[in-house]
Design a protein around this motif. Structure first.
Motif, PDB file in Angstrom:
ATOM      1  N   ALA A  98       0.849  -1.177  -0.200  1.00  0.00           N
ATOM      2  CA  ALA A  98       0.109  -0.069  -0.106  1.00  0.00           C
ATOM      3  C   ALA A  98       0.954   1.098   0.029  1.00  0.00           C
ATOM      4  O   ALA A  98       1.998   1.291   0.620  1.00  0.00           O
ATOM      5  N   GLU A  99       0.574   2.279  -0.797  1.00  0.00           N
ATOM      6  CA  GLU A  99       1.171   3.521  -0.771  1.00  0.00           C
ATOM      7  C   GLU A  99       0.453   4.784  -0.655  1.00  0.00           C
ATOM      8  O   GLU A  99      -0.900   4.799  -1.317  1.00  0.00           O
ATOM      9  N   ALA A 100       0.549   5.765   0.202  1.00  0.00           N
ATOM     10  CA  ALA A 100       0.043   6.873   0.398  1.00  0.00           C
ATOM     11  C   ALA A 100       1.087   8.010   0.236  1.00  0.00           C
ATOM     12  O   ALA A 100       2.118   7.795   0.775  1.00  0.00           O
ATOM     13  N   SER A 101       0.623   8.996  -0.392  1.00  0.00           N
ATOM     14  CA  SER A 101       1.326  10.360  -0.341  1.00  0.00           C
ATOM     15  C   SER A 101       0.578  11.684  -0.410  1.00  0.00           C
ATOM     16  O   SER A 101      -0.484  11.639  -0.730  1.00  0.00           O
ATOM     17  N   LEU A 102       1.285  12.578   0.392  1.00  0.00           N
ATOM     18  CA  LEU A 102       0.797  13.887   0.216  1.00  0.00           C
ATOM     19  C   LEU A 102       1.922  14.932  -0.365  1.00  0.00           C
ATOM     20  O   LEU A 102       3.247  14.710  -0.220  1.00  0.00           O
ATOM     21  N   SER A 103       1.492  15.781  -1.488  1.00  0.00           N
ATOM     22  CA  SER A 103       2.474  16.512  -2.004  1.00  0.00           C
ATOM     23  C   SER A 103       1.741  17.948  -2.207  1.00  0.00           C
ATOM     24  O   SER A 103       0.546  18.106  -2.441  1.00  0.00           O
ATOM     25  N   ARG A 104       2.591  18.760  -2.273  1.00  0.00           N
ATOM     26  CA  ARG A 104       2.164  20.293  -2.499  1.00  0.00           C
ATOM     27  C   ARG A 104       3.227  21.136  -3.212  1.00  0.00           C
ATOM     28  O   ARG A 104       4.547  20.951  -3.036  1.00  0.00           O
ATOM     29  N   LYS A 105       2.662  21.680  -4.085  1.00  0.00           N
ATOM     30  CA  LYS A 105       3.675  22.837  -4.943  1.00  0.00           C
ATOM     31  C   LYS A 105       3.099  24.071  -4.662  1.00  0.00           C
ATOM     32  O   LYS A 105       1.874  24.587  -5.249  1.00  0.00           O
ATOM     33  N   ARG A 106       3.952  25.243  -4.435  1.00  0.00           N
ATOM     34  CA  ARG A 106       3.686  26.579  -4.638  1.00  0.00           C
ATOM     35  C   ARG A 106       4.603  27.251  -5.394  1.00  0.00           C
ATOM     36  O   ARG A 106       6.176  26.938  -5.140  1.00  0.00           O
ATOM     37  N   ALA A 107       4.600  28.050  -6.558  1.00  0.00           N
ATOM     38  CA  ALA A 107       5.389  28.504  -7.541  1.00  0.00           C
ATOM     39  C   ALA A 107       5.007  29.526  -7.959  1.00  0.00           C
ATOM     40  O   ALA A 107       3.421  29.605  -8.373  1.00  0.00           O
ATOM     41  N   ASP A 108       5.904  30.585  -8.570  1.00  0.00           N
ATOM     42  CA  ASP A 108       5.354  31.690  -9.316  1.00  0.00           C
ATOM     43  C   ASP A 108       5.112  31.269 -10.697  1.00  0.00           C
ATOM     44  O   ASP A 108       4.103  32.052 -11.335  1.00  0.00           O
ATOM     45  N   ASP A 109       5.688  30.372 -11.422  1.00  0.00           N
ATOM     46  CA  ASP A 109       5.147  29.505 -12.590  1.00  0.00           C
ATOM     47  C   ASP A 109       5.706  28.209 -12.673  1.00  0.00           C
ATOM     48  O   ASP A 109       6.487  27.560 -12.193  1.00  0.00           O
ATOM     49  N   LEU A 110       4.425  27.424 -12.855  1.00  0.00           N
ATOM     50  CA  LEU A 110       4.537  25.969 -12.655  1.00  0.00           C
ATOM     51  C   LEU A 110       5.212  25.352 -13.780  1.00  0.00           C
ATOM     52  O   LEU A 110       5.641  24.256 -13.639  1.00  0.00           O
ATOM     53  N   ILE A 111       5.485  26.060 -15.124  1.00  0.00           N
ATOM     54  CA  ILE A 111       6.286  25.520 -16.271  1.00  0.00           C
ATOM     55  C   ILE A 111       7.909  25.785 -15.775  1.00  0.00           C
ATOM     56  O   ILE A 111       8.648  24.857 -16.005  1.00  0.00           O
ATOM     57  N   PHE A 112       8.290  26.738 -15.674  1.00  0.00           N
ATOM     58  CA  PHE A 112       9.470  27.407 -15.192  1.00  0.00           C
ATOM     59  C   PHE A 112       9.761  28.259 -14.336  1.00  0.00           C
ATOM     60  O   PHE A 112       9.898  29.369 -14.422  1.00  0.00           O
ATOM     61  N   PRO A 113       9.591  27.569 -12.870  1.00  0.00           N
ATOM     62  CA  PRO A 113       9.520  28.496 -11.720  1.00  0.00           C
ATOM     63  C   PRO A 113      10.913  29.029 -11.530  1.00  0.00           C
ATOM     64  O   PRO A 113      11.960  28.477 -11.596  1.00  0.00           O
ATOM     65  N   ALA A 114      10.781  30.493 -11.003  1.00  0.00           N
ATOM     66  CA  ALA A 114      11.985  31.108 -10.478  1.00  0.00           C
ATOM     67  C   ALA A 114      11.793  31.247  -9.013  1.00  0.00           C
ATOM     68  O   ALA A 114      12.955  31.470  -8.165  1.00  0.00           O
ATOM     69  N   ASN A 115      10.874  31.147  -8.477  1.00  0.00           N
ATOM     70  CA  ASN A 115      10.590  31.256  -6.986  1.00  0.00           C
ATOM     71  C   ASN A 115       9.550  30.218  -6.594  1.00  0.00           C
ATOM     72  O   ASN A 115       8.356  30.194  -7.008  1.00  0.00           O
TER      73      ASN A 115
END
Length: 180
Positions: A98-115
């Motif tokens: 069994a596998e469980a995961s939590l993930s979160r992304k925060r970025a100024d640009d989802l394709i090529f983030p600078a921050n």
């Protein structure tokens, strides 16, 4: 997209001297207020590194919920069957976990983030005898951070932390082990 209900089918093939991968997946969306879908996949992976060689077949089924307390949550079952050589030792293994995961992304640009920042927390559990050659408890955390560094450049940092307990460590395929 394969129909008007939003079902998706995908396939991928990757071939190089070191790695050969073939996989297919089928995604079924579940209507509702929160974006949720079921994902079914099968794959084959043949990998050769300086220290190991493995040939694995994989089946998986999972449910993904996009907005769960600010995270994307995944709950699923995975089955691995294969052969591998690590440091002159040849093994074969079957593992249902069994596998469980939590993930979160925060970025100024989802394709090529600078921050931005991305984190993933993962838990895997297997019991011997339930189509598994070994018990498994694996916990892992991964973080990625990107920050501008002036004049179009950026700093990228990545960290991983994990722990693994297995009743027969030698029965675990290389993709479930930790390597430095």
């Amino acid at each position: 997209w394969i129909n008007e209900r939003g079902h998706k089918w995908g396939a991928a093939v990757e071939y190089s001297t070191r790695l050969q991968v073939a996989s297919t997946s089928y995604r079924i969306p579940r209507p509702g207020l929160r974006n949720r879908y079921y994902d079914f996949a099968a794959g084959y992976r043949d990998e050769t590194t300086d220290t190991s060689r493995s040939t694995l077949k994989r089946l998986s089924a999972s449910e993904v919920l996009d907005r769960w307390h600010g995270y994307q949550r995944m709950l699923g079952l995975r089955f691995l069957d294969g052969n591998f050589d690590i440091a002159e030792e040849q093994r074969s293994s079957k593992l249902l976990y069994a596998e469980a995961s939590l993930s979160r992304k925060r970025a100024d640009d989802l394709i090529f983030p600078a921050n931005g920042v991305a984190v993933t927390y993962l838990l895997r559990l297997a019991a011997p005898g339930l189509l598994s050659d070994s018990s498994l408890v694996q916990v892992r955390g991964d973080a990625r951070w990107v920050q501008p560094a002036g004049r179009g450049s950026r700093v990228l940092l990545r960290a991983s932390l994990g722990a693994l307990d297995a009743s027969d460590f030698d029965a675990l395929p290389p993709e479930l082990r930790f390597f430095a």
